[in-house]
Design an enzyme around this catalytic site. Sequence first.
Site, PDB file in Angstrom:
ATOM      1  N   GLU A  40       0.854  -1.192   0.000  1.00  0.00           N
ATOM      2  CA  GLU A  40       0.000   0.000   0.000  1.00  0.00           C
ATOM      3  C   GLU A  40       0.882   1.232   0.000  1.00  0.00           C
ATOM      4  O   GLU A  40       1.926   1.272   0.662  1.00  0.00           O
ATOM      5  CB  GLU A  40      -0.932   0.026   1.206  1.00  0.00           C
ATOM      6  CG  GLU A  40      -0.228   0.210   2.537  1.00  0.00           C
ATOM      7  CD  GLU A  40      -1.149   0.603   3.676  1.00  0.00           C
ATOM      8  OE1 GLU A  40      -1.403   1.819   3.848  1.00  0.00           O
ATOM      9  OE2 GLU A  40      -1.586  -0.298   4.396  1.00  0.00           O
ATOM     10  N   LYS A 128      -7.868  -3.606  10.142  1.00  0.00           N
ATOM     11  CA  LYS A 128      -6.532  -3.104  10.461  1.00  0.00           C
ATOM     12  C   LYS A 128      -6.502  -2.742  11.940  1.00  0.00           C
ATOM     13  O   LYS A 128      -7.086  -1.747  12.355  1.00  0.00           O
ATOM     14  CB  LYS A 128      -6.214  -1.878   9.591  1.00  0.00           C
ATOM     15  CG  LYS A 128      -4.917  -1.174   9.952  1.00  0.00           C
ATOM     16  CD  LYS A 128      -4.725   0.062   9.078  1.00  0.00           C
ATOM     17  CE  LYS A 128      -3.520   0.880   9.534  1.00  0.00           C
ATOM     18  NZ  LYS A 128      -3.306   2.058   8.658  1.00  0.00           N
TER      19      LYS A 128
END
Length: 210
Positions: A40, A128
């Site tokens: 990411e 997350k």
Amino acid sequence: MDLTAALATHRLVAVVRGDDPDAALHTVLALVEEGVELVEVSLAGKDALSVIERARHALGPDRPLGAGTVLTARDARAAHSAGADFAVTPGLGDGVGAARELGMPVLGGVLTPTEVIAARALGVAALKLFPIAQAGGAEYLKALRGPFPDAPFVPVGGVDEAAARSCLAAGAIAVGVGSPLVGDAADGGSLTALRERARAFRKAVQEATA
């Protein structure tokens, strides 16, 4: 893409954030070359959308590429336009719903049980767990998995090799790693050292899941 399945397969997400866009791009490409399949690019980095766009062009259409620090609907739309195919958020802001509407799976930021419930209601692909180091590490993950035994947690924040091993052993579907893996590579630091760290983290993840 099926983000949950990709996380379960690869077990490691690299988080790239830097002040040198060219170096950040080279960092992404080096990580992928070393077998780190999930990367990411944080929108908090300099010219991050350009980095995503250039990385997408270099990697082709089939490689997973995420945008991190997606806070708003505008962030989600911009990341999607740049070529990101999944979104990572630090919390449960407007970026979650916008990314979902665009067909982008979301790794949504949570810390508390209430946030886990809210995130699952929003349809995130995985959770997350951030910031894990400050929250208590693998022991906190174990505690949280009590009421949520099947939740796909991805601990992020201060995850070094030892923490990666312990979190995966505690039931995390994957771990997200920023500076312990990327170091200063995205600011122009050594790509050779980055490659060595990538190999070490891949080994740690493989051994933890063997």
